[in-house]
Design a protein around this motif. Structure first.
Motif, PDB file in Angstrom:
ATOM      1  N   PHE A 347       0.774  -1.217  -0.011  1.00 39.60           N
ATOM      2  CA  PHE A 347      -0.080   0.121  -0.018  1.00 39.60           C
ATOM      3  C   PHE A 347       1.028   1.307   0.053  1.00 39.60           C
ATOM      4  CE2 PHE A 347      -3.259  -2.502   2.671  1.00 39.60           C
ATOM      5  CZ  PHE A 347      -3.632  -3.300   1.704  1.00 39.60           C
ATOM      6  N   VAL A 348       1.797   1.139   0.753  1.00 44.17           N
ATOM      7  CA  VAL A 348       2.948   2.588   0.954  1.00 44.17           C
ATOM      8  C   VAL A 348       3.569   2.611  -0.353  1.00 44.17           C
ATOM      9  CG1 VAL A 348       4.955   3.277   1.857  1.00 44.17           C
ATOM     10  CG2 VAL A 348       3.444   2.137   3.392  1.00 44.17           C
ATOM     11  N   ASN A 349       3.847   1.685  -0.929  1.00 45.35           N
ATOM     12  CA  ASN A 349       4.880   1.701  -2.281  1.00 45.35           C
ATOM     13  C   ASN A 349       3.884   2.194  -3.482  1.00 45.35           C
ATOM     14  OD1 ASN A 349       7.051   0.441  -1.159  1.00 45.35           O
ATOM     15  ND2 ASN A 349       6.836  -1.334  -1.787  1.00 45.35           N
ATOM     16  N   ASP A 350       2.763   1.710  -3.563  1.00 48.12           N
ATOM     17  CA  ASP A 350       1.612   2.049  -4.586  1.00 48.12           C
ATOM     18  C   ASP A 350       1.254   3.579  -4.319  1.00 48.12           C
ATOM     19  OD1 ASP A 350       1.750  -0.481  -5.475  1.00 48.12           O
ATOM     20  OD2 ASP A 350      -0.193  -1.075  -4.966  1.00 48.12           O
ATOM     21  N   THR A 351       1.097   3.787  -2.973  1.00 53.88           N
ATOM     22  CA  THR A 351       0.770   5.156  -2.707  1.00 53.88           C
ATOM     23  C   THR A 351       1.744   6.208  -3.088  1.00 53.88           C
ATOM     24  OG1 THR A 351      -0.782   4.729  -0.927  1.00 53.88           O
ATOM     25  CG2 THR A 351       0.052   6.866  -0.954  1.00 53.88           C
ATOM     26  N   LEU A 353       4.068   5.642  -5.496  1.00 56.87           N
ATOM     27  CA  LEU A 353       4.050   5.602  -6.895  1.00 56.87           C
ATOM     28  C   LEU A 353       3.072   6.427  -7.625  1.00 56.87           C
ATOM     29  CD1 LEU A 353       5.324   2.014  -7.644  1.00 56.87           C
ATOM     30  CD2 LEU A 353       6.798   4.066  -8.143  1.00 56.87           C
ATOM     31  N   ARG A 354       2.024   6.116  -7.127  1.00 56.96           N
ATOM     32  CA  ARG A 354       0.778   6.750  -7.943  1.00 56.96           C
ATOM     33  C   ARG A 354       0.480   8.173  -7.668  1.00 56.96           C
ATOM     34  NH1 ARG A 354      -3.537   1.727  -7.720  1.00 56.96           N
ATOM     35  NH2 ARG A 354      -2.192   0.197  -8.726  1.00 56.96           N
ATOM     36  N   LEU A 355       0.570   8.557  -6.206  1.00 57.16           N
ATOM     37  CA  LEU A 355       0.230   9.793  -5.611  1.00 57.16           C
ATOM     38  C   LEU A 355       1.174  10.777  -5.017  1.00 57.16           C
ATOM     39  CD1 LEU A 355      -2.864   8.424  -3.587  1.00 57.16           C
ATOM     40  CD2 LEU A 355      -2.814   9.457  -5.954  1.00 57.16           C
ATOM     41  N   GLY A 356       2.560  10.230  -5.062  1.00 60.79           N
ATOM     42  CA  GLY A 356       3.522  11.100  -4.562  1.00 60.79           C
ATOM     43  C   GLY A 356       3.845  10.882  -2.901  1.00 60.79           C
TER      44      GLY A 356
END
Length: 360
Positions: A347-351, A353-356
Motif C-alpha cells: 500500500f505504501v509503495n503504491d501510494t 508511485l501513484r500519488l507521490g
C-alpha cells in the motif's frame, strides 16, 4: 552507581513503514506515544538505559531529518551525542560509526546497542541482564545478544538456535534464522532450541571493531580514514562525505551471522518489538469483544478483534467489523484485514508511485 565504561547506542533512524499511516516519514513511530504514557518509544528507551548508564554515555544514531525531533524529545543529550546519518545505510554502518565515535572517547567502552522502538515490561530483570552482559563481554572478546523465549510461532522475528550451555542462561549461538515461514516457525517453537532474536547486542568496543575489520573490511577501510576526526567538529563533514559510499547491510547479515564468538543470554522480561500492528494489538488493552481502540472515542456494534486508532478528537462508529485494522492519521485513512497487514508495504509503495510523497 552507573559504570563509566558502560555506553548505549540507540538506533532511531527508521521510517516504520509497517505502522503506516500512523508512522509517517516526517514523524516515525519511535517519536510517537502509542500508549498514552506521556513518553514516546524513543524517550522510554532512553529512560530505561539511563537507569544504569550515565546520560552522557548514551548516543542516538538517526537520520539527518530527525535531528530536531531527537533534540526536542531528549534535551538531556548534547549535540555530539546525536549522530546524524546523511542517508540510510542499514544498521552495520551506523553501529560501526558509533563504535569508532565512542572509542575516541573511551577505548575501554562496553556498549549495548538497541533499537528505539522496543517495549520492555519487566525493566528491572532486563537491566540486570544488560549489566550481566557488560560483565561477560568486558574482557572475554565475545559478543552477546539477548534471546527471548517464544510463546507463539511468530514469523516477523528472527530466531536464534542455541548450542552448548555456558552458564545458567548463557549459551553459544549455533545458527541464526531470519523471519521464517509459519510452518518452520512452528517447528522452531516445538523444538525448544530456538529463541527470538531481540536485536539487542552487547560487546566491548574493541571486540566489535575487530569483527568489522575481519568481516566488513570495505566499511572499516573508509571509517578508519577519519580516525583522527572522531569527537571533533570535523566528524560531521567527514561522515557526510563518506557515508553514502558505505555498504547497505544489516549488522545481523554483515557481522552477527558470520562471527564465531557470538553468545546469547536468555531472558523473559516482557520484551516486544513494536514493529507491526499485530504486536501492538497483542500488547494493548482489549474490550470484552477483543477490540483494541487507541486515542479516539468509539461506538462499536457487533465488532470483534479489531484494531482501531484515529485522532483524539474523533468519534468512530463501526458496525459488523471483525478482524480489521482501521487507522487514520492526518490525510490518510487505512482499512484492511488485520491478518493481512503484510500488504501495508505494498500500500505504501503504491501510494508513493501513484500519488507521490504527500501521503507517506
Amino acid at each position: 552507581m552507573a559504570n563509566t565504561n558502560s555506553y548505549c547506542v540507540i538506533m532511531g533512524g527508521g521510517i516504520g513503514s509497517r505502522f503506516w499511516p500512523i508512522s509517517r516519514k516526517t514523524l516515525p513511530k519511535q517519536f510517537l506515544d502509542f500508549f498514552g504514557t506521556g513518553r514516546s518509544l524513543l524517550q522510554q528507551t532512553f529512560d530505561r538505559f539511563n537507569k544504569i548508564i550515565p546520560a552522557e554515555n548514551i548516543f542516538v544514531v538517526t537520520n539527518d531529518m530527525y535531528a530536531g525531533l531527537v533534540a526536542d524529545q531528549l534535551p538531556e543529550l548534547s549535540e555530539n551525542q546525536i549522530l546524524l546519518e546523511p542517508t540510510r545505510r542499514n544498521t552495520a554502518p551506523c553501529i560501526a560509526w558509533a563504535s569508532y565515535h565512542i572509542k575516541a572517547l573511551n577505548p575501554n567502552a562496553n556498549i549495548v546497542v538497541a533499537p528505539s522502538d522496543h517495549l520492555i515490561l519487566r525493566e528491572e530483570e532486563f537491566l540486570i541482564a544488560v549489566e550481566n552482559g557488560f560483565n561477560f563481554v568486558a574482557d572475554s572478546g565475545n559478543m552477546l545478544t539477548l534471546g527471548i523465549k517464544p510463546n507463539r510461532p511468530e514469523t516477523g522475528y528472527g530466531y536464534i538456535q542455541i548450542d552448548g550451555q555456558i552458564d545458567d542462561n548463557l549459551y553459544k549461538v549455533k545458527t541464526f534464522t531470519e523471519k521464517p515461514e509459519l510452518e518452520i516457525a512452528k517447528l522452531f517453537l516445538e523444538s525448544g532450541e530456538f529463541y527470538w532474536n531481540s536485536g539487542i547486542f552487547i560487546w566491548n568496543v574493541n571486540t566489535i571493531l575487530a569483527a568489522f575489520e575481519k568481516l566488513l573490511p570495505e566499511l572499516v577501510e573508509k571509517l578508519q580514514v577519519g580516525h583522527h576526526v572522531y569527537g571533533t567538529d570535523k566528524e560531521k563533514e567527514f561522515i557526510n562525505h563518506y557515508f553514502p559510499e558505505f555498504p547497505n547491510i544489516s549488522i545481523d547479515i554483515g557481522i552477527i551471522e558470520k562471527a564465531d564468538n557470538v553468545y546469547v543470554a536468555l531472558g523473559d522480561f516482557g520484551w516486544a518489538d513494536l514493529g507491526t500492528w499485530s504486536s501492538l494489538y497483542d500488547l494493548s488493552e482489549k474490550d470484552e469483544n477483543q477490540n483494541v481502540v487507541l486515542r479516539c472515542e468509539s461506538l462499536l456494534y457487533d465488532c470483534k478483534e479489531n484494531v482501531i486508532t484515529l485522532p483524539q478528537d474523533k468519534l468512530v462508529v463501526i458496525q459488523g467489523l471483525e478482524g480489521y485494522l482501521v487507522a487514520e492519521s492526518d490525510n490518510v485513512l487505512l482499512i484492511c484485514k488485520k491478518e493481512e497487514e503484510h500488504a501495508i508495504r505494498k500500500f505504501v509503495n503504491d501510494t508513493q508511485l501513484r500519488l507521490g510523497g504527500n501521503y507517506i
